[in-house]
Every structure is written in structure tokens, then in C-alpha cells.
Write a protein that holds these residues in place. Structure first.
Motif, PDB file in Angstrom:
ATOM      1  N   ASP A 124       0.813  -1.217   0.000  1.00 13.81           N
ATOM      2  CA  ASP A 124       0.000   0.000   0.000  1.00 13.81           C
ATOM      3  C   ASP A 124       0.847   1.267   0.000  1.00 13.81           C
ATOM      4  O   ASP A 124       0.312   2.374   0.143  1.00 13.81           O
ATOM      5  N   GLY A 125       2.164   1.150  -0.157  1.00 19.62           N
ATOM      6  CA  GLY A 125       3.043   2.304  -0.206  1.00 19.62           C
ATOM      7  C   GLY A 125       3.677   2.670   1.124  1.00 19.62           C
ATOM      8  O   GLY A 125       4.564   3.545   1.172  1.00 19.62           O
ATOM      9  N   THR A 126       3.269   2.042   2.218  1.00 21.86           N
ATOM     10  CA  THR A 126       3.867   2.319   3.523  1.00 21.86           C
ATOM     11  C   THR A 126       5.352   1.969   3.494  1.00 21.86           C
ATOM     12  O   THR A 126       5.741   0.915   2.986  1.00 21.86           O
ATOM     13  N   VAL A 127       6.183   2.872   4.049  1.00 20.28           N
ATOM     14  CA  VAL A 127       7.633   2.642   4.093  1.00 20.28           C
ATOM     15  C   VAL A 127       8.048   2.378   5.538  1.00 20.28           C
ATOM     16  O   VAL A 127       7.719   3.140   6.445  1.00 20.28           O
ATOM     17  N   SER A 186      -7.705  -6.089   0.853  1.00 18.13           N
ATOM     18  CA  SER A 186      -7.122  -5.453  -0.333  1.00 18.13           C
ATOM     19  C   SER A 186      -6.789  -6.487  -1.402  1.00 18.13           C
ATOM     20  O   SER A 186      -6.342  -7.600  -1.100  1.00 18.13           O
ATOM     21  N   ALA A 187      -7.007  -6.098  -2.661  1.00 18.11           N
ATOM     22  CA  ALA A 187      -6.642  -6.984  -3.766  1.00 18.11           C
ATOM     23  C   ALA A 187      -5.148  -6.949  -4.042  1.00 18.11           C
ATOM     24  O   ALA A 187      -4.609  -7.862  -4.684  1.00 18.11           O
TER      25      ALA A 187
END
Length: 388
Positions: A124-127, A186-187
Motif C-alpha cells: 500500500d506504499g507504507t515505508v 485489499s486486492a
């Protein structure tokens, strides 16, 4: 036969357990962890049948203590004990996470086997940054936002530890080589992707504020200097926290489950923090505040609520009433003189003793001795008047 049972359990874990409002920590019934003993002393609260026919029975062992026991063909194949913080099992790449509020999430894969220290990006883009504690070498993670690290939290379980970052559920093995992430609902699913070793330094900035918990009822004044209020618990599931502010006893907070049973208490003498993430800040002042967070997952920062305020006039001494005087009374030298208006037979009126200087003596009270003395005073005055 034993191998077949283990395989059946591994398949069952992929479906997950049903939601139960319980605080949980688990050692999982998986290939790499010891199985708990059967729950003979608990209270059965739920029975679930998983997709492959595995039956899971959930027992309540006590406050914030649950056990889920799995059965295949009527035979127990292991159990999960839940006590205070989330944990995970990994059965050949099939993960099961049991949260502190009783929820379970399960998935297969999404595991980064090669885990050098550095930055990672989730699906999901979380770093996140994977690092080591410089004092004891424990692995840990910190959220990275706008190029700044938010501070590390380190593994506490000897096998693996669970965190949540937003919706992402993250499992980190204490010995390395296991770093998995899952996005419920989430897909888009993927293992954490290594970005490199250029890691930011943690910022010493204060905690990012969180909105206070929802007020369920109150504030209510239950005594002149005692006020109560009920707020929602961060654990959800119908759990609440009763906040009481008392002028003499100080602040007190009681965590209660969905049935109203008290699970944990903090007060002026024992302000915390506790095992379930509760504490009182400024307990010795008239403006205390209550902090709570889940003891597991994304545990920082605290969610703060002010205790209900005491009434403004609470603790103030009432004003001393001014002295009153009777009808026809006069003041002489700070004393009150009551002058009789008629004979003794007219009523129980009290006179004054003549002492040559007309000093007034206050006669009061309804006792028999006082009445007799009053009669004597009045008679003496009449005799003196006759002689004059």
C-alpha cells in the motif's frame, strides 16, 4: 496419522478464526511452536467450524485470557492461548495472526525471506525501516513518513512479533529471515520490497497527537466533589473505560469488558502504565488526564482524555454567616443586650444583671438553669427600680 493432522490444521489456519472481543497473545498451534494444553478449566464461549471441517472452540480462562482449541475428527490437535498482545504463527508460509481484541487474520505468502537492514515498501506504499537495537541486537521496525523515522519498536517475542501500520499487518521474525505483510480486504498483496540502506535518523519530535476517545456517557456528578464519565476503550468490542475524578481520592480509571466486568484499574496511587496500555498523567493535580493504547500493534502514541472536571465551588469552605440580633436588641462593646419589655409572667424573656456600670450580659438558651437565672435577673432589676 500425526502428519495428516498437522496438515489439516495448517489448511484450517488459512481461513482464520471468527472475531471475539478478547485481548490476546498467542503461541500458535503450528509446526514451529509448542501447542498449549487442552482447555479443561475454561468457559466455552464460542464454537466455529472452519472451511475444511476443523472445529475451533474458544474458551474464556479469565479476564483478558482466552484459548482457541482446534479439533480434527473429534481429536484435539493444539490450542492458541491469548493473553495481552498479538502474536503470529507461521506454518510453512501460512500465517495466522491473533490480535489483542480477538480478531484473526490469515494468509499465505507475502514473506520477504532475504531481509537485510534498511528501507522496505509495503503493497500500500507504507515505508518501514528494518533495524537493530544497538544495545541488545534485537530486530525492530520504524515507520518512515516524509523521509523521517518515527522511532523504533523492537521484537519482544522469542519467535516473532506483530505490528500494524494503518491497515497493514506486519510479522517480523526475531531471528531474521521472516518479514511478512498483509493488507486485509485489499486486492493488492505483496511481500515487503527492499529499497536500500539509506536510512533516515529517528526524529526527536513529540508524539503525533491522536483525537480523544469517544464519550459514551457523562459527565455525571455523583457526589458534591465526585464526577464520573464513560469513554470508549481502544480495544473496541464493547469495552469501555469508566473515569472518576474525586477531590479527596483523586482520579481513577477502570477498564471493563463488554459485560461490564472490571479488567484493570489505574488510580492516584498506581497511575501505570499497565499491561493493557493504561496510565494517568498528572494524577496529583486537579487536571489529570487518562492515556490508553493497545498493548501491541501500533502502540504509540497514547490516546488522551481529560478526566471530568470537578465543580468550580468544590473544596471551597462556605462563608461564615454574620451574627444576628433579636428584636429591640442593641450592641454595646461587641456584645448584644436583650432588654425585657414586660414582667416575667409575660413570657420567658431574659433580662440583664445590673452591675453599676450597666454592662449588658447576654442570657441565652432554653435549659432550665438558664431560665431560673433569667428570672432572678429580672426580679433583681425590679427591686432595684423600686428602691430608686
Amino acid at each position: 496419522m500425526r502428519t495428516a493432522l498437522r496438515t489439516a490444521v495448517a489448511t484450517a489456519l488459512l481461513t482464520g478464526l471468527a472475531i471475539t472481543p478478547a485481548v490476546a497473545t498467542a503461541s500458535a498451534f503450528a509446526a514451529d511452536g509448542p501447542a498449549a494444553t487442552a482447555a479443561n478449566d475454561g468457559t466455552l464461549v464460542r464454537t466455529e467450524t472452519l472451511a475444511d471441517g476443523t472445529v475451533v472452540k474458544v474458551y474464556r480462562l479469565g479476564p483478558a485470557s482466552y484459548r482457541a482449541e482446534a479439533f480434527v475428527n473429534g481429536q484435539s490437535v493444539g490450542a492458541i492461548d491469548a493473553n495481552g498482545r498479538p502474536a503470529a504463527s507461521n506454518n510453512n508460509g501460512a500465517f495466522l495472526v491473533l490480535f489483542e481484541d480477538g480478531r484473526t487474520v490469515s494468509w499465505a505468502g507475502n514473506n520477504a525471506h532475504d531481509t537485510p537492514l534498511g528501507l522496505y515498501r509495503l503493497a500500500d506504499g507504507t515505508v518501514l525501516e528494518l533495524g537493530k537495537n544497538p544495545k541488545d541486537g534485537r530486530l525492530g521496525l520504524q515507520l518512515v513518513e516524509n523521509g523521517k523515522g518515527r522511532g523504533f519498536t523492537y521484537t519482544h517475542d522469542p519467535v516473532r512479533t506483530v505490528w500494524t501500520y494503518g491497515k497493514a499487518v506486519v510479522v517480523l521474525g526475531s531471528g531474521g529471515g521472516e518479514f511478512a505483510a498483509y493488507l486485509p480486504g485489499s486486492a493488492r498483496q505483496a511481500a515487503p520490497v527492499f529499497l536500500g540502506r539509506n536510512t533516515p535518523k529517528p526524529t526527536p519530535s513529540p508524539e503525533k497527537p491522536r483525537p480523544p476517545a469517544r464519550i459514551i456517557s457523562g459527565p455525571t456528578t455523583v457526589a458534591p466533589c465526585t464526577v464520573t464519565e464513560v469513554i470508549a476503550s481502544v480495544y473496541g468490542g464493547g469495552w469501555t473505560v469508566a473515569l472518576t475524578n474525586d477531590l479527596k481520592k483523586g482520579p481513577k480509571a477502570v477498564l471493563k469488558d463488554e459485560k461490564g466486568k472490571a479488567l484493570e484499574t489505574v488510580d492516584r496511587a498506581h497511575p501505570g502504565p499497565t499491561g493493557l496500555g493504561m496510565k494517568i498523567d498528572r494524577p496529583d493535580t486537579r487536571a489529570p488526564r487518562f492515556g490508553q493504547h493497545t498493548n501491541g500493534g501500533d502502540t504509540a502514541p497514547y490516546q488522551w482524555n481529560d478526566f471530568p472536571k470537578l465543580p468550580k465551588d468544590c473544596g471551597k469552605k462556605p462563608a461564615t454567616p454574620a451574627p444576628t440580633t433579636g428584636t429591640g436588641a442593641g450592641t454595646q462593646g461587641g456584645q448584644t443586650s436583650v432588654v425585657p419589655k414586660g414582667g416575667v409572667a409575660a413570657g420567658a424573656e431574659f433580662g440583664t444583671v445590673e452591675q453599676g456600670n450597666d454592662t449588658a450580659l447576654l442570657a441565652s438558651g432554653a435549659g432550665a438553669a438558664v431560665v431560673v437565672a433569667g428570672l432572678g435577673f429580672a426580679a433583681r432589676r425590679r427591686r432595684a427600680a423600686t428602691r430608686g
